[in-house]
Each structure stands twice: as C-alpha cells, then as structure tokens.
Design an enzyme around this catalytic site. Structure first.
Site, PDB file in Angstrom:
ATOM      1  NE  ARG A 112       1.200  24.416  34.233  1.00 50.53           N
ATOM      2  CZ  ARG A 112       1.698  23.382  34.852  1.00 50.53           C
ATOM      3  NH1 ARG A 112       1.673  23.401  36.117  1.00 50.53           N
ATOM      4  NH2 ARG A 112       1.691  22.015  34.288  1.00 50.53           N
ATOM      5  CG  MET A 128       3.880  16.064  43.940  1.00 55.77           C
ATOM      6  SD  MET A 128       5.411  16.227  43.829  1.00 55.77           S
ATOM      7  CE  MET A 128       5.887  15.055  42.527  1.00 55.77           C
ATOM      8  CB  ILE A 132       5.760  23.047  37.255  1.00 51.87           C
ATOM      9  CG1 ILE A 132       6.621  21.643  37.506  1.00 51.87           C
ATOM     10  CG2 ILE A 132       6.604  24.115  36.806  1.00 51.87           C
ATOM     11  CD1 ILE A 132       7.031  21.133  35.913  1.00 51.87           C
ATOM     12  CG  LEU A 133       4.007  27.077  41.731  1.00 49.84           C
ATOM     13  CD1 LEU A 133       4.717  27.557  43.004  1.00 49.84           C
ATOM     14  CD2 LEU A 133       2.497  27.312  41.740  1.00 49.84           C
ATOM     15  CG  ASP A 164      13.158  20.656  41.386  1.00 51.29           C
ATOM     16  OD1 ASP A 164      12.493  21.211  42.207  1.00 51.29           O
ATOM     17  OD2 ASP A 164      12.917  19.748  40.802  1.00 51.29           O
ATOM     18  CG  HIS A 220      14.460  18.648  44.799  1.00 52.57           C
ATOM     19  ND1 HIS A 220      13.408  18.292  43.849  1.00 52.57           N
ATOM     20  CD2 HIS A 220      15.445  18.059  44.333  1.00 52.57           C
ATOM     21  CE1 HIS A 220      13.817  17.484  42.893  1.00 52.57           C
ATOM     22  NE2 HIS A 220      15.001  17.201  43.026  1.00 52.57           N
ATOM     23  CG  ASN A 263      10.441  22.699  46.442  1.00 43.91           C
ATOM     24  OD1 ASN A 263       9.590  22.096  46.760  1.00 43.91           O
ATOM     25  ND2 ASN A 263      11.340  22.231  45.364  1.00 43.91           N
TER      26      ASN A 263
HETATM   27  C1  GRF Z   1       9.301  14.458  49.950  1.00 43.39           C
HETATM   28  O1  GRF Z   1      10.140  13.801  49.725  1.00 43.39           O
HETATM   29  C2  GRF Z   1       9.611  15.942  49.388  1.00 43.39           C
HETATM   30  O2  GRF Z   1      10.779  16.050  49.165  1.00 43.39           O
HETATM   31  C3  GRF Z   1       9.026  15.692  47.802  1.00 43.39           C
HETATM   32  O3  GRF Z   1       7.766  15.033  48.193  1.00 43.39           O
HETATM   33  C4  GRF Z   1       7.957  14.405  49.349  1.00 43.39           C
HETATM   34  C5  GRF Z   1       6.906  14.887  49.960  1.00 43.39           C
HETATM   35  O4  GRF Z   1       6.528  14.188  51.451  1.00 43.39           O
HETATM   36  N1  GRF Z   1       9.111  16.588  47.136  1.00 43.39           N
HETATM   37  P1  GRF Z   1       5.385  14.709  52.395  1.00 43.39           P
HETATM   38  O5  GRF Z   1       4.250  15.016  51.731  1.00 43.39           O
HETATM   39  O6  GRF Z   1       6.082  15.702  52.992  1.00 43.39           O
HETATM   40  O7  GRF Z   1       5.093  13.601  53.254  1.00 43.39           O
END
Ligand code: GRF
Length: 195
Positions: A65, A90, A92-93, A145, A109, A107
């Site tokens: 990582r 997607m 984790i940093l 998160d 969420h 971010n």
């Molecule tokens: C969104 O629902 C965001 O909240 C979640 O992943 C989805 C990403 O959608 N973390 P997009 O790539 O922005 O279309």
C-alpha cells in the site's frame, strides 16, 4: 485558485458533478482526476470534460500500500493540488497518506454518518428498518468514514425500497450535496450544510 484533485474508482458521477460545478466565480478548479481502476468509466467522462486524468492501478502494488500511495502522492503533487476529493474512491488510505493532507481530503459516503461506515450502506439502512437514509460529506481522518461532518442530505425510505432503489434515489442528492459542500469549503466555510 484552489486546485482540486478528484480520486475515483468507478462511474465517476460525483466527480462529474464536482467538475461541472467549478466554473465562473467558483474559487476552485479541477486539476486532476485519478483512478485506481484502469477501466473506471469516470476516466472517459473526465477526459470529455477536459480534466487531466491519470491511473494508478492498485493491483500493480500487491500487498504494498505504501508504494501505491507514493504514486498517488506523486500525481497529486505533480498537479500542485490543494484539495483532494474522494468520489467513489474504493481504496482505504493509510494514516500516513492522510497526515500529509490534514483537513484537505474530503469524501462522500452514502449514509447518514455516523451510521453505517464501510460498505453496503443501503442494505444496512433497510435491514435496520430506518425511516430515512442519506449521504454525508466529511473531512477524511485516519479513521474510516469518520472525521468532521461537512454536510448531509436525507431522504425518506419508502415501503418496498430495495438497496438498488435507495441508491438510485440517493445519487442525485449526492450530486447536489458534494458540489455545495466543496463550494463552501473552498470559500473557507466548514460549518455543516444540511440539505
Ligand atoms: C456513490 O454512491 C458514493 O457515495 C459511493 O460510491 C458511489 C460512487 O458513485 N462512495 P460515482 O462513481 O460517483 O458515480
């Protein structure tokens, strides 16, 4: 001008909403869209919007990582980014990476944090019998998160809702909330915004 790097992994619809919002008297501009997934649909969207794109494929750094993040950082620094917006990113940093950008990573969420950190948020809200669901924009800290909430948008859960129907109704709210919060942050306002 505040220079914004947007990190994605997928379709990039939030990225697109952010990019489209940064025009006119907006104090920020997008300088980079970076994906850790070479096939992410958002890359073509960003190119069509004339934003420089780059891919750092995490699969090239198995069990490493740190090196993956060195590459991330190199790209973000190359574009002299002031702010990083995670938009469906997607990975984790690590705390080390985040420490280099204290208060400068945002971010989105898909839950009403602090509820449902992590994955499968729509299914978890339904399973809990919640009356409402929503999304949160927050500052990124070393805890997943977590971090100060900068904005939230809510929507009622209807009878018969599924994870898919909830996700579909929530996404347009995400597209309103994230640009609105980015604008406030760029203006120096970190008071939470509730839509
Ligand atoms: C969104 O629902 C965001 O909240 C979640 O992943 C989805 C990403 O959608 N973390 P997009 O790539 O922005 O279309």
């Amino acid at each position: 001008m505040i220079r914004v790097a947007i990190l994605i992994s997928g379709s990039g619809s939030n990225m697109e909403a952010l990019v489209r919002s940064m025009t006119g008297d907006h104090p920020a501009r997008p300088v980079l869209v970076l994906s850790n997934v070479p096939a992410a649909g958002g890359l073509a969207k960003a190119e069509a919007l004339d934003v420089p794109v780059h891919t750092v494929d995490h699969r090239k750094y198995p069990r490493d990582r740190r090196t993956f993040e060195v590459e991330l950082r190199r790209n973000v620094e190359n574009m002299q980014s002031d702010l990083i917006c995670l938009a469906g990113f997607m990975r984790i940093l690590t705390a080390d990476f985040i420490a280099g950008y204290e208060g400068r990573i945002l971010n989105i969420h898909p839950s009403l944090l602090p509820k449902y950190r992590g994955l499968d948020t729509h299914a978890r809200a339904l399973a809990a019998g919640d009356a409402e669901h929503g999304c949160t924009v927050h500052e990124v800290t070393a805890d997943l998160d977590d971090g100060p909430i900068l904005g939230q948008a809510r929507l009622p859960i209807e009878p018969g809702d599924t994870p898919e129907s909830l996700a579909a109704r929530l996404l347009p709210l995400e597209h309103r909330l994230y640009p609105a919060v980015l604008r406030r942050v760029a203006d120096g306002n970190r008071e939470p915004l509730y839509l």
